[in-house]
Scaffold this motif. Structure first.
Motif, PDB file in Angstrom:
ATOM      1  N   THR A  26      38.811  40.388  39.929  1.00 46.93           N
ATOM      2  CA  THR A  26      39.916  39.469  39.901  1.00 46.93           C
ATOM      3  C   THR A  26      40.782  40.023  38.651  1.00 46.93           C
ATOM      4  N   GLU A  27      40.209  40.371  37.708  1.00 50.46           N
ATOM      5  CA  GLU A  27      40.812  40.763  36.474  1.00 50.46           C
ATOM      6  C   GLU A  27      41.642  42.091  36.906  1.00 50.46           C
ATOM      7  N   GLY A  30      45.065  41.645  38.354  1.00 49.21           N
ATOM      8  CA  GLY A  30      46.463  41.643  37.372  1.00 49.21           C
ATOM      9  C   GLY A  30      47.200  40.321  37.192  1.00 49.21           C
ATOM     10  N   LYS A  31      46.632  39.357  37.966  1.00 49.40           N
ATOM     11  CA  LYS A  31      47.374  38.070  38.023  1.00 49.40           C
ATOM     12  C   LYS A  31      46.304  36.974  37.887  1.00 49.40           C
ATOM     13  N   GLU A  32      46.439  35.588  37.683  1.00 49.29           N
ATOM     14  CA  GLU A  32      45.594  34.654  37.837  1.00 49.29           C
ATOM     15  C   GLU A  32      44.970  34.348  39.137  1.00 49.29           C
ATOM     16  N   ILE A  33      43.826  34.381  39.525  1.00 50.43           N
ATOM     17  CA  ILE A  33      43.174  34.108  40.690  1.00 50.43           C
ATOM     18  C   ILE A  33      42.081  33.129  40.801  1.00 50.43           C
TER      19      ILE A  33
END
Length: 270
Positions: A26-27, A30-33
């Motif tokens: 998830t990192e 590049g956005k909050e997941i």
């Protein structure tokens, strides 16, 4: 895509690996997941079936017991429905061997409607021991976890039709690994249960962490169900009040610590 983590992790080693894979994938995005997590270590959670869709990615981990997927999990795992979801099966073993556990888990997921695109076998501190694969997964293991996650992300974002993965293992599966007694005959330790010494402070932690719900709340020295030798009550007891004294169990534990002391490394399939 919706990312999901699922694991059975009595002593938190499988949890650490699965959480590390999910976090690193998830990192990369590049956005909050938001990650949906299902920890099915405790029996109440395993009463509820889980279903996914083709937009889901599921990273699912189990420990290796006697070279196979723990048989006490088979009924629950058969209730998890994929409906075309992508899956990454992971097994965690105590430095002896994962034998056919990974291919068995892969087959279970495929039979349930998942598309298996990657898989891994990692090492965690053995459930019987505090010295065999001590403190693993360690920093080196977690670096491999990160690299594995990066490879998964690359595969998912660069392949138009994401390919299935092949893993090591035998079909039909090998029999469950069985220790031997001092005479060299097979030793069945399935009915061996932990004892409780006078250091017990009756904190009930062992009741809370037992994945079989077997430890009696009123008398924690008693079991009302089976013991799978997961190590949770022993390793998490704050006073080291839980222990095994069965000769065949202790002999097997000692042999594992001697014969499999050489460090093994994770195996990745992608």
């Amino acid at each position: 895509m919706q990312f999901n983590s699922m694991y059975f992790s009595a002593t938190d080693t499988t949890k650490k690996v699965i959480s590390g894979i999910v976090m690193n994938i998830t990192e990369n995005i590049g956005k909050e997941i938001i990650v949906h997590n299902v920890d099915f270590t405790l029996p109440e959670v395993r009463k509820e079936p889980v279903s996914f869709s083709k937009d889901d990615v599921v990273i699912l981990g189990v420990p290796v017991y006697a070279g196979r997927v723990p048989n006490i999990l088979l009924k629950y795992l058969s209730t998890i429905t994929g409906n075309g979801a992508l899956a990454i099966p992971v097994v965690v073993y105590g430095n002896r061997n994962y034998d056919d556990a990974l291919i068995e888990l892969k087959h279970l997921l495929e039979m349930n409607g998942f598309k298996v695109i990657a898989a891994g076998a990692f090492i965690g501190e053995h459930s019987f021991s505090k010295t065999l694969a001590k403190n693993r997964p360690d920093e080196k293991d977690m670096a491999i976890v990160s690299d594995f996650a990066n490879q998964i992300y690359t595969k998912m974002t660069t392949q138009e039709n994401i390919s299935n993965v092949a893993v090591k293992g035998n079909t039909p599966y090998r029999n469950y690994y069985m220790p031997k007694n001092k005479d060299g005959s097979p030793a069945d330790i399935r009915k061996v249960t932990p004892k409780t010494n006078s250091d017990c402070i009756n904190c009930k932690l062992c009741v809370d962490v037992c994945p079989m719900g077997s430890i009696d709340y009123e008398d924690v020295s008693k079991l009302n169900g089976i013991c799978i030798k997961c190590g949770a009550c022993i390793k998490k007891c704050p006073t080291q009040a839980k222990y095994y004294d069965n000769d065949n169990y202790l002999r097997h534990k000692h042999e594992l610590e001697i014969d499999f002391a050489l460090r093994r490394e994770p195996e990745l399939f992608i």
